[in-house]
Scaffold this active site. Structure first.
Site, PDB file in Angstrom:
ATOM      1  N   GLU A   1       0.836  -1.205   0.000  1.00  0.00           N
ATOM      2  CA  GLU A   1       0.000   0.000   0.000  1.00  0.00           C
ATOM      3  C   GLU A   1       0.870   1.255   0.000  1.00  0.00           C
ATOM      4  O   GLU A   1       0.586   2.222  -0.712  1.00  0.00           O
ATOM      5  CB  GLU A   1      -0.926  -0.010   1.221  1.00  0.00           C
ATOM      6  CG  GLU A   1      -1.895   1.159   1.280  1.00  0.00           C
ATOM      7  CD  GLU A   1      -3.002   1.072   0.232  1.00  0.00           C
ATOM      8  OE1 GLU A   1      -3.877   1.945   0.241  1.00  0.00           O
ATOM      9  OE2 GLU A   1      -2.979   0.145  -0.609  1.00  0.00           O
ATOM     10  N   TYR A   2       1.943   1.230   0.811  1.00  0.00           N
ATOM     11  CA  TYR A   2       2.878   2.358   0.824  1.00  0.00           C
ATOM     12  C   TYR A   2       3.472   2.551  -0.568  1.00  0.00           C
ATOM     13  O   TYR A   2       3.534   3.674  -1.088  1.00  0.00           O
ATOM     14  CB  TYR A   2       3.991   2.115   1.848  1.00  0.00           C
ATOM     15  CG  TYR A   2       5.008   3.244   1.908  1.00  0.00           C
ATOM     16  CD1 TYR A   2       4.877   4.277   2.833  1.00  0.00           C
ATOM     17  CD2 TYR A   2       6.084   3.282   1.024  1.00  0.00           C
ATOM     18  CE1 TYR A   2       5.796   5.319   2.881  1.00  0.00           C
ATOM     19  CE2 TYR A   2       7.007   4.321   1.060  1.00  0.00           C
ATOM     20  CZ  TYR A   2       6.856   5.335   1.987  1.00  0.00           C
ATOM     21  OH  TYR A   2       7.764   6.365   2.021  1.00  0.00           O
ATOM     22  N   ASP A   3       3.908   1.456  -1.199  1.00  0.00           N
ATOM     23  CA  ASP A   3       4.525   1.547  -2.524  1.00  0.00           C
ATOM     24  C   ASP A   3       3.553   2.117  -3.552  1.00  0.00           C
ATOM     25  O   ASP A   3       3.942   2.899  -4.431  1.00  0.00           O
ATOM     26  CB  ASP A   3       5.009   0.168  -2.975  1.00  0.00           C
ATOM     27  CG  ASP A   3       6.171  -0.342  -2.126  1.00  0.00           C
ATOM     28  OD1 ASP A   3       6.804   0.484  -1.449  1.00  0.00           O
ATOM     29  OD2 ASP A   3       6.418  -1.563  -2.140  1.00  0.00           O
TER      30      ASP A   3
ATOM     31  N   SER B   1      32.609  18.117  22.591  1.00  0.00           N
ATOM     32  CA  SER B   1      32.616  16.727  23.032  1.00  0.00           C
ATOM     33  C   SER B   1      32.334  16.663  24.528  1.00  0.00           C
ATOM     34  O   SER B   1      32.560  17.623  25.265  1.00  0.00           O
ATOM     35  CB  SER B   1      33.964  16.076  22.732  1.00  0.00           C
ATOM     36  OG  SER B   1      35.006  16.797  23.357  1.00  0.00           O
TER      37      SER B   1
ATOM     38  N   LYS C   1      25.357   5.610  25.342  1.00  0.00           N
ATOM     39  CA  LYS C   1      26.397   6.265  24.533  1.00  0.00           C
ATOM     40  C   LYS C   1      26.554   5.455  23.254  1.00  0.00           C
ATOM     41  O   LYS C   1      27.090   4.351  23.260  1.00  0.00           O
ATOM     42  CB  LYS C   1      27.722   6.339  25.288  1.00  0.00           C
ATOM     43  CG  LYS C   1      28.818   7.078  24.533  1.00  0.00           C
ATOM     44  CD  LYS C   1      30.097   7.144  25.356  1.00  0.00           C
ATOM     45  CE  LYS C   1      31.171   7.927  24.609  1.00  0.00           C
ATOM     46  NZ  LYS C   1      31.546   7.302  23.323  1.00  0.00           N
TER      47      LYS C   1
ATOM     48  N   ARG D   1      30.413  16.164  12.628  1.00  0.00           N
ATOM     49  CA  ARG D   1      31.051  16.913  13.714  1.00  0.00           C
ATOM     50  C   ARG D   1      32.375  17.530  13.265  1.00  0.00           C
ATOM     51  O   ARG D   1      32.681  18.664  13.576  1.00  0.00           O
ATOM     52  CB  ARG D   1      31.317  16.003  14.918  1.00  0.00           C
ATOM     53  CG  ARG D   1      31.968  16.759  16.090  1.00  0.00           C
ATOM     54  CD  ARG D   1      32.646  15.804  17.082  1.00  0.00           C
ATOM     55  NE  ARG D   1      31.694  14.952  17.746  1.00  0.00           N
ATOM     56  CZ  ARG D   1      31.019  15.292  18.831  1.00  0.00           C
ATOM     57  NH1 ARG D   1      31.190  16.482  19.356  1.00  0.00           N
ATOM     58  NH2 ARG D   1      30.177  14.454  19.388  1.00  0.00           N
TER      59      ARG D   1
END
Length: 703
Positions: free
Chosen positions: A55-57, A102, A141, A162
């Site tokens: 259905e998404y496709d 950081s 982390k 970063r």
């Protein structure tokens, strides 16, 4: 799907009339996008899909067809634009509006380390002994790649790595392919005009295994671990490649955001900010929670440690942050790290396995490194088949031999190493390991220099192993900066006997380059252009690029500043080299030995003959050093100068550039977002300059 979304059923749209798209079509496109975004959020972020993939496709194809018929309706945040097939020439540097600082990582990796952190926070906040516990946010982390996502008026406009914290690289073309990252933010939920969302791009364990299986099936190179796979995917120049990599994202913070006084959100706590990010469509790790006081932080550390191996993604520790934003501001920063947050890594993971043999690797400088060949073993979610043994003395110290059961550790959860032997029976008649007398690559004699633990090949640039690494080092960004000259191309050039020495690089022709595998004419020309551009360099870059043992980037700069000219360095005695700042006997002997070799001098002369040049300067003794003997600290973001550029200018004037402020500091040069170093300077009475003041000082103005 609702009937009112069916603009057409399977048939292609009628050819558009001239002029703008009809209002009905525009409304339908917007409705399709909203529906697809909602379904994608349910599937990729909430993990609770409400419609079948088919259905998404089907709806996705309808949107594609409409945008194909009305291309003026295509917008960058459309679900169809996640993969645009762009191939870039290179990644562009981007200066962060707010530096990506950081978080300090504690060396104490026990759960009780949280108690020390809590005690420090309470002391900094001047809380009485009986005061209520400090409220924290406890987070996993992640072991991935930090990312800054910039949204303007609700649309993703830029994604940046970063980098060094001040300057990152623009990877927007690849980040658009990550389904868990929204291309647009919802209306009516208080999204400010400008917001930067920060988080971690990562690759799940199962996705990593599948990716490596696909790589192996296609004859490609396997990735060592999920972090490397994620980082390599994000930095691809071709977004089509990144789109094939199963990347994910967790949000954990903010960068620049419209201030509350100008209509931005007025967050009171870090946790409330994370909840808002969830509301805006960003995935936030489900383990994130509020922890009151040290005891709950310890419990979180222990719980995450117990669950770590079963999580669908890799974590290498936990992060604690003070929840109150007012308290965060009160605590501030130290050395460009927040006082209000800390990371605690878990101990490296260890596993036993059988050592099946010892191989020898030859590095760029000729160092022979023994590497243990292991029976495959999973350590921290990564299959390890090789681990370093460092040198012969380490092998003897650990008393390991072929056939032994050994303990393997992923040091720092990245680099595998053999810790030692598991006591028990070993196979009979296994002799002690001996280093080879001849280089396994080129056959040259192997020697161990006096006072060193490492054995080395004496073949120099004539050794193919050293040749490849020497060329890669020469071409590195901080050396000659030859863009496009990477591992695979160097392998082809050396293995095909096209390049034997560094000067051969500058003799390459378009035909020879373009004839190599996977090297089209345009790519070959780009490499030739990069080689031509690299001919104009600096003496320090050239020295660093030569790969002289013990001569790093900093030492190369010191040599260039002290002597001014290459010939003076080449002809310098050990005693003269010892006069250079931070050059000791070992470094001086290494430099002198390098330039005493005729073949090294020949390489230098041939490079000059090929057009490699730089601006020669006067020796330090003949050059004014207005800041000689002074210590300067840089902090914050300067208006026009990058940190590296400012540092080079100060060092060229004789100053020592330090990373911390003390009573011995002569000046602090402060820019925007200066933080704790500026406060420390004012506290100690150190003179503070802005960029203009620094330039005046360099020009010989008043001190």
């Amino acid at each position: 799907m609702n009937d009112n979304l069916d603009l057409f059923s399977g048939a292609a749209p009628a050819a558009p009339e001239s002029g703008a798209a009809p209002d009905k079509v525009l409304a339908k496109v917007q409705a399709l996008r909203a529906q697809l975004n909602q379904w994608a959020h349910e599937y990729y972020v909430l993990d609770t899909p409400t419609v079948p993939d088919g259905e998404y496709d089907r709806v996705f194809q309808q949107l594609q067809a409409l945008e194909g018929a009305y291309p003026e309706l295509v917008t960058p945040d459309s679900p169809t634009q996640r993969v645009i097939g762009a191939v870039l020439d290179g990644l562009m540097p981007v200066r962060h509006a707010v530096p990506m600082l950081s978080i300090r990582t504690e060396t104490d990796n026990e759960a009780t380390g949280a108690e020390a952190f809590d005690a420090r926070i309470r002391k900094e906040l001047e809380l009485a002994e009986g005061a209520p516990p400090v409220e924290y946010v406890a987070e996993p982390k992640f072991d991935g790649l930090a990312m800054n996502l910039r949204y303007e008026n609700g649309r993703l406009v830029q994604a940046t790595t970063r980098g060094d914290g001040e300057v990152g690289e623009d990877v927007t073309h690849n980040i658009r392919t990550i389904r868990k990252i929204p291309l647009s933010l919802p209306e009516g939920k208080g999204v400010p005009p400008v917001v930067e969302v920060r988080g971690e791009v990562y690759m799940g364990r199962a996705d990593f295994v599948k990716l490596n299986e696909r790589q192996q099936a296609a004859g490609g190179k396997s990735f060592a671990n999920p972090r490397n796979a994620a980082a390599g995917s994000v930095r691809q120049l071709d977004s089509g490649i990144a789109a094939q990599r199963p990347l994910s994202f967790f949000a954990y913070g903010l960068g620049e955001i419209t201030p509350a006084a100008q209509g931005g959100p007025d967050f009171v706590t870090h946790y409330a900010m994370l909840q808002t990010l969830r509301d805006w469509g960003f995935p936030v790790a489900p383990q994130v929670c509020i922890a009151k006081g040290a005891a709950e932080l310890v419990a979180f550390h222990q719980r995450m440690g117990a669950e770590r191996a079963t999580l669908p993604y890799e974590i290498d520790g936990v992060v604690y942050k003070v929840n109150s934003l007012a308290q965060q501001r009160q605590l501030g920063f130290v050395s460009r790290e927040p006082r209000w947050a800390v990371a605690h890594k878990y101990p490296a993971e260890e596993m036993p396995t059988r050592m099946e043999g010892i191989d020898i690797q030859v590095g760029r400088t000729g160092k022979l490194t023994p590497v243990a060949r292991l029976a495959p073993v999973a350590v921290g979610g990564v299959i390890v088949t090789n681990a370093t043994l460092h040198n012969l003395f380490e092998i003897r110290k650990k008393r390991v031999r072929t056939g032994d059961t050994v303990v393997v550790r992923r040091a720092g959860d990245v680099i595998p190493e053999v810790v030692g032997r598991v006591p028990g029976d070993r196979p009979a008649y296994v002799p002690n390991f001996r280093m080879p007398a001849a280089c396994p690559i080129c056959g040259s004699a192997v020697a161990r220099p006096k006072g060193e633990a490492n054995h080395r090949c004496t073949g120099g640039l004539f050794c193919p192993a050293q040749r490849k690494e020497a060329i890669l080092h020469f071409a590195a960004r901080r050396a000659m900066d030859i863009e496009g000259l990477g591992d695979k191309l160097v392998d082809q050039l050396v293995d095909g006997h096209v390049v034997r020495t560094l000067p051969d690089l500058y003799r390459l022709g378009l035909v020879a380059l373009a004839s190599l595998d996977r090297m089209a004419e345009k790519s070959a020309q780009n490499v030739l252009d990069a080689l031509e551009k690299s001919k104009k360099t600096t003496l320090s870059r050239f020295l660093f690029g030569l790969g002289i043992r013990q001569v790093g980037e900093s030492t190369a700069k010191d040599l260039a500043r002290h002597f001014g000219q290459l010939d003076a360095i080449m002809d310098a005695s050990v005693e003269q080299l010892l006069q250079v700042r931070d050059v000791g006997p070992i470094v001086a002997e290494s430099i002198h030995t390098f330039f005493a070799q005729p073949h090294n001098r020949e390489v230098v002369e041939q490079l000059r003959a090929c057009g490699v040049h730089w601006e020669e300067g006067a020796a330090r003794e003949q050059t004014a050093q207005p800041l000689a003997g002074m210590t300067v600290v840089l902090t914050g973001t300067l208006p026009t100068l990058g940190r590296d550029q400012a540092k080079e200018m100060l060092e060229a004037a004789g100053a020592k550039v330090s990373g911390s402020v003390s009573k011995k500091t002569s000046y602090v040069v402060a820019g925007a977002e200066a933080g704790s170093k500026l406060a420390k300077a004012e506290e100690l009475g150190v003179t503070v300059l802005d960029e203009a003041g620094m330039l005046a000082l360099l020009a010989g103005g008043d001190r």
